[in-house]
Motif scaffolding. Structure first.
Motif, PDB file in Angstrom:
ATOM      1  N   ASN A 159       0.831  -1.212   0.000  1.00  0.00           N
ATOM      2  CA  ASN A 159       0.000   0.000   0.000  1.00  0.00           C
ATOM      3  C   ASN A 159       0.861   1.256   0.000  1.00  0.00           C
ATOM      4  OD1 ASN A 159      -2.461  -1.194  -0.122  1.00  0.00           O
ATOM      5  ND2 ASN A 159      -2.912  -1.042   2.066  1.00  0.00           N
ATOM      6  N   TYR A 163       0.367   4.032  -2.907  1.00  0.00           N
ATOM      7  CA  TYR A 163      -0.194   5.361  -2.653  1.00  0.00           C
ATOM      8  C   TYR A 163       0.885   6.416  -2.419  1.00  0.00           C
ATOM      9  CZ  TYR A 163      -4.249   2.437  -2.569  1.00  0.00           C
ATOM     10  OH  TYR A 163      -5.207   1.525  -2.939  1.00  0.00           O
ATOM     11  N   ASP A 187       5.309   6.422   4.832  1.00  0.00           N
ATOM     12  CA  ASP A 187       5.508   6.909   3.459  1.00  0.00           C
ATOM     13  C   ASP A 187       5.217   8.400   3.403  1.00  0.00           C
ATOM     14  OD1 ASP A 187       2.685   7.526   2.632  1.00  0.00           O
ATOM     15  OD2 ASP A 187       2.388   5.373   2.902  1.00  0.00           O
ATOM     16  N   ILE A 192      -4.290  10.231   3.934  1.00  0.00           N
ATOM     17  CA  ILE A 192      -5.713   9.862   4.052  1.00  0.00           C
ATOM     18  C   ILE A 192      -6.410  10.887   4.957  1.00  0.00           C
ATOM     19  CG2 ILE A 192      -7.297   8.008   4.776  1.00  0.00           C
ATOM     20  CD1 ILE A 192      -4.580   6.244   4.792  1.00  0.00           C
ATOM     21  N   LEU A 200     -11.081   2.139   7.018  1.00  0.00           N
ATOM     22  CA  LEU A 200     -10.150   1.536   6.058  1.00  0.00           C
ATOM     23  C   LEU A 200     -10.062   0.019   6.106  1.00  0.00           C
ATOM     24  CD1 LEU A 200      -7.076   3.950   6.112  1.00  0.00           C
ATOM     25  CD2 LEU A 200      -8.969   3.878   4.501  1.00  0.00           C
ATOM     26  N   TYR A 205     -13.551  -1.251   1.261  1.00  0.00           N
ATOM     27  CA  TYR A 205     -13.593   0.197   1.485  1.00  0.00           C
ATOM     28  C   TYR A 205     -12.337   0.831   0.884  1.00  0.00           C
ATOM     29  CZ  TYR A 205     -14.399   4.739   3.526  1.00  0.00           C
ATOM     30  OH  TYR A 205     -14.628   6.084   3.689  1.00  0.00           O
ATOM     31  N   ARG A 206     -12.518   1.819   0.028  1.00  0.00           N
ATOM     32  CA  ARG A 206     -11.383   2.541  -0.541  1.00  0.00           C
ATOM     33  C   ARG A 206     -11.681   4.016  -0.531  1.00  0.00           C
ATOM     34  NH1 ARG A 206     -12.769  -1.306  -5.164  1.00  0.00           N
ATOM     35  NH2 ARG A 206     -10.958  -2.648  -5.374  1.00  0.00           N
ATOM     36  N   VAL A 207     -10.640   4.813  -0.343  1.00  0.00           N
ATOM     37  CA  VAL A 207     -10.841   6.258  -0.347  1.00  0.00           C
ATOM     38  C   VAL A 207     -11.171   6.686  -1.779  1.00  0.00           C
ATOM     39  CG1 VAL A 207      -9.720   8.477   0.040  1.00  0.00           C
ATOM     40  CG2 VAL A 207      -9.284   6.559   1.604  1.00  0.00           C
ATOM     41  N   SER A 212      -7.456   3.088  -6.666  1.00  0.00           N
ATOM     42  CA  SER A 212      -7.127   1.774  -6.119  1.00  0.00           C
ATOM     43  C   SER A 212      -7.116   0.715  -7.228  1.00  0.00           C
ATOM     44  CB  SER A 212      -8.133   1.431  -5.027  1.00  0.00           C
ATOM     45  OG  SER A 212      -8.112   0.068  -4.762  1.00  0.00           O
ATOM     46  N   GLY A 217      -5.263  -2.514  -6.664  1.00  0.00           N
ATOM     47  CA  GLY A 217      -5.792  -2.879  -5.345  1.00  0.00           C
ATOM     48  C   GLY A 217      -7.079  -3.671  -5.460  1.00  0.00           C
ATOM     49  N   THR A 218      -7.330  -4.518  -4.442  1.00  0.00           N
ATOM     50  CA  THR A 218      -8.585  -5.273  -4.439  1.00  0.00           C
ATOM     51  C   THR A 218      -9.571  -4.678  -3.433  1.00  0.00           C
ATOM     52  OG1 THR A 218      -7.792  -6.742  -2.704  1.00  0.00           O
ATOM     53  CG2 THR A 218      -7.428  -7.450  -4.980  1.00  0.00           C
ATOM     54  N   GLY A 219      -9.070  -3.822  -2.546  1.00  0.00           N
ATOM     55  CA  GLY A 219      -9.927  -3.267  -1.504  1.00  0.00           C
ATOM     56  C   GLY A 219     -10.059  -4.215  -0.314  1.00  0.00           C
ATOM     57  N   GLY A 221      -7.082  -5.657   1.174  1.00  0.00           N
ATOM     58  CA  GLY A 221      -5.787  -5.747   1.859  1.00  0.00           C
ATOM     59  C   GLY A 221      -5.860  -5.447   3.349  1.00  0.00           C
ATOM     60  N   LEU A 222      -6.448  -4.314   3.713  1.00  0.00           N
ATOM     61  CA  LEU A 222      -6.456  -3.940   5.131  1.00  0.00           C
ATOM     62  C   LEU A 222      -7.442  -4.781   5.946  1.00  0.00           C
ATOM     63  CD1 LEU A 222      -5.993  -0.062   5.007  1.00  0.00           C
ATOM     64  CD2 LEU A 222      -4.311  -1.805   5.575  1.00  0.00           C
TER      65      LEU A 222
HETATM   66  P1  ADP Z   1      -6.601  -1.478  -1.759  1.00  0.00           P
HETATM   67  O1  ADP Z   1      -6.458  -2.826  -2.375  1.00  0.00           O
HETATM   68  O2  ADP Z   1      -7.616  -0.611  -2.423  1.00  0.00           O
HETATM   69  O3  ADP Z   1      -5.282  -0.809  -1.549  1.00  0.00           O
HETATM   70  P2  ADP Z   1      -6.717  -1.797   1.136  1.00  0.00           P
HETATM   71  O4  ADP Z   1      -7.725  -2.482   1.974  1.00  0.00           O
HETATM   72  O5  ADP Z   1      -5.316  -2.307   1.183  1.00  0.00           O
HETATM   73  O6  ADP Z   1      -7.286  -1.795  -0.340  1.00  0.00           O
HETATM   74  O7  ADP Z   1      -6.702  -0.271   1.528  1.00  0.00           O
HETATM   75  C1  ADP Z   1      -7.931   0.444   1.617  1.00  0.00           C
HETATM   76  C2  ADP Z   1      -7.765   1.885   1.198  1.00  0.00           C
HETATM   77  O8  ADP Z   1      -6.940   2.568   2.151  1.00  0.00           O
HETATM   78  C3  ADP Z   1      -7.056   2.086  -0.136  1.00  0.00           C
HETATM   79  O9  ADP Z   1      -7.941   1.964  -1.217  1.00  0.00           O
HETATM   80  C4  ADP Z   1      -6.516   3.503   0.018  1.00  0.00           C
HETATM   81  O10 ADP Z   1      -7.527   4.437  -0.283  1.00  0.00           O
HETATM   82  C5  ADP Z   1      -6.210   3.611   1.518  1.00  0.00           C
HETATM   83  N1  ADP Z   1      -4.772   3.403   1.835  1.00  0.00           N
HETATM   84  C6  ADP Z   1      -4.205   2.276   2.312  1.00  0.00           C
HETATM   85  N2  ADP Z   1      -2.885   2.451   2.521  1.00  0.00           N
HETATM   86  C7  ADP Z   1      -2.606   3.740   2.187  1.00  0.00           C
HETATM   87  C8  ADP Z   1      -1.415   4.548   2.197  1.00  0.00           C
HETATM   88  N3  ADP Z   1      -0.247   4.052   2.595  1.00  0.00           N
HETATM   89  N4  ADP Z   1      -1.525   5.834   1.780  1.00  0.00           N
HETATM   90  C9  ADP Z   1      -2.719   6.352   1.379  1.00  0.00           C
HETATM   91  N5  ADP Z   1      -3.873   5.635   1.348  1.00  0.00           N
HETATM   92  C10 ADP Z   1      -3.824   4.353   1.755  1.00  0.00           C
END
Ligand code: ADP
Length: 260
Positions: A159, A163, A187, A192, A200, A205-207, A212, A217-219, A221-222
């Motif tokens: 991530n 990002y 980073d 965010i 998150l 959920y994605r911003v 993404s 991204g798959t949305g 990861g977190l």
């Molecule tokens: P994704 O596969 O979309 O990255 P995640 O579940 O890993 O899905 O993350 C969810 C959302 O959190 C991301 O879509 C992004 O908007 C935000 N995000 C995660 N890590 C970062 C980061 N290091 N800097 C900025 N935004 C981040």
């Protein structure tokens, strides 16, 4: 009990007796709703790449003499969408596996130096020279599931790369503190806004959905990170400022470290 709904079921038992069962349907309703949301989101996410692939397949069968360069570009796009579907299905399986093994954790000794050096090399390969990545290792080995910890830490590092624009800096650290061993990835990327932070770790959920997707991204990861950390009794702390950068910290409990 004030805001809980209780329901009573009368269930026949061996055709003779009856048992009265009461249970809290707000909890089961919530789980049901989450499941429905997950299926709806997953179907939606899978439908987009499938539509693209089917569209190009139709063109290929209707226009068999299509110019070779156009054909190649269609194949490239189909491959990308196929890979996207694969990432989605793999992340969905990982999440489901983590949830279904709720009480089982295969604990082993995790060589953190070896693991972090591997994660660092993979990060360098993914960044392909676009970022300056640094690694600091000063923490202990721990007891836990190596595969799960690898998956959680890799997601956080990936991530940071996704990002953070080109020439950005990413610092990965593993240190010991009185509260326990601590992993962090810092980073100086897009950051965010505060209103998104608490959401998150929700699935899908994605911003910014389009960004993404662009960054593969798959949305999920977190959401995977959250589950792994819960299983290891570790905490995730997110500190982020839009336009300045983010710091994701994993605080492991003190008793997970292996004394030297
Ligand atoms: P994704 O596969 O979309 O990255 P995640 O579940 O890993 O899905 O993350 C969810 C959302 O959190 C991301 O879509 C992004 O908007 C935000 N995000 C995660 N890590 C970062 C980061 N290091 N800097 C900025 N935004 C981040």
């Amino acid at each position: 009990f004030r805001d809980r709904k209780l329901i009573a079921h009368i269930i026949p038992f061996e055709n003779r007796r009856q048992i009265l069962v009461t249970h809290d349907i707000t909890e089961s309703e919530r789980i049901d709703m989450m499941r429905r949301d997950f299926i709806a989101n997953a179907s939606h996410e899978l439908r987009t790449p499938l539509t693209v692939i089917n569209g190009f397949l139709e063109i290929a069968s209707l226009q068999p003499d299509l110019d070779i360069t156009i054909r190649h570009s269609h194949l490239k796009l189909m491959t990308e969408q196929g890979e996207r579907m694969q990432r989605l299905v793999e992340d969905m399986l990982t999440l489901t596996r983590l949830e279904s093994m709720d009480h089982l954790l295969r604990v082993e000794t995790v060589d953190m130096r070896g693991l972090l050096e591997q994660i660092f090399q993979e990060a360098e390969a993914l960044s392909a020279g676009r970022h300056q990545i640094t690694l600091e290792i000063d923490g202990p080995d721990i007891r836990g599931s190596k595969d799960e910890i690898r998956s959680a830490l890799t997601n956080l590092v990936t991530n940071a790369i996704r990002y953070t624009p080109e020439e950005g800096k990413i610092h990965i650290s593993w240190i010991n503190t009185p509260q326990g061993a601590k992993f962090s990835v810092t980073d100086n990327g897009i950051g965010i806004s505060p209103e998104h932070i608490s959401r998150l770790t929700e699935r899908f959920y994605r911003v910014d959905k389009s960004r993404s997707r662009e960054t593969q991204g798959t949305g999920l990861g977190l959401a995977i990170v959250k589950h792994v950390l819960l299983r290891h009794k570790a905490q995730l702390l997110i500190d982020s400022t839009p336009g300045v950068g983010s710091k994701f910290t994993v605080q492991f409990p003190a008793n997970i470290a292996i004394e030297e």
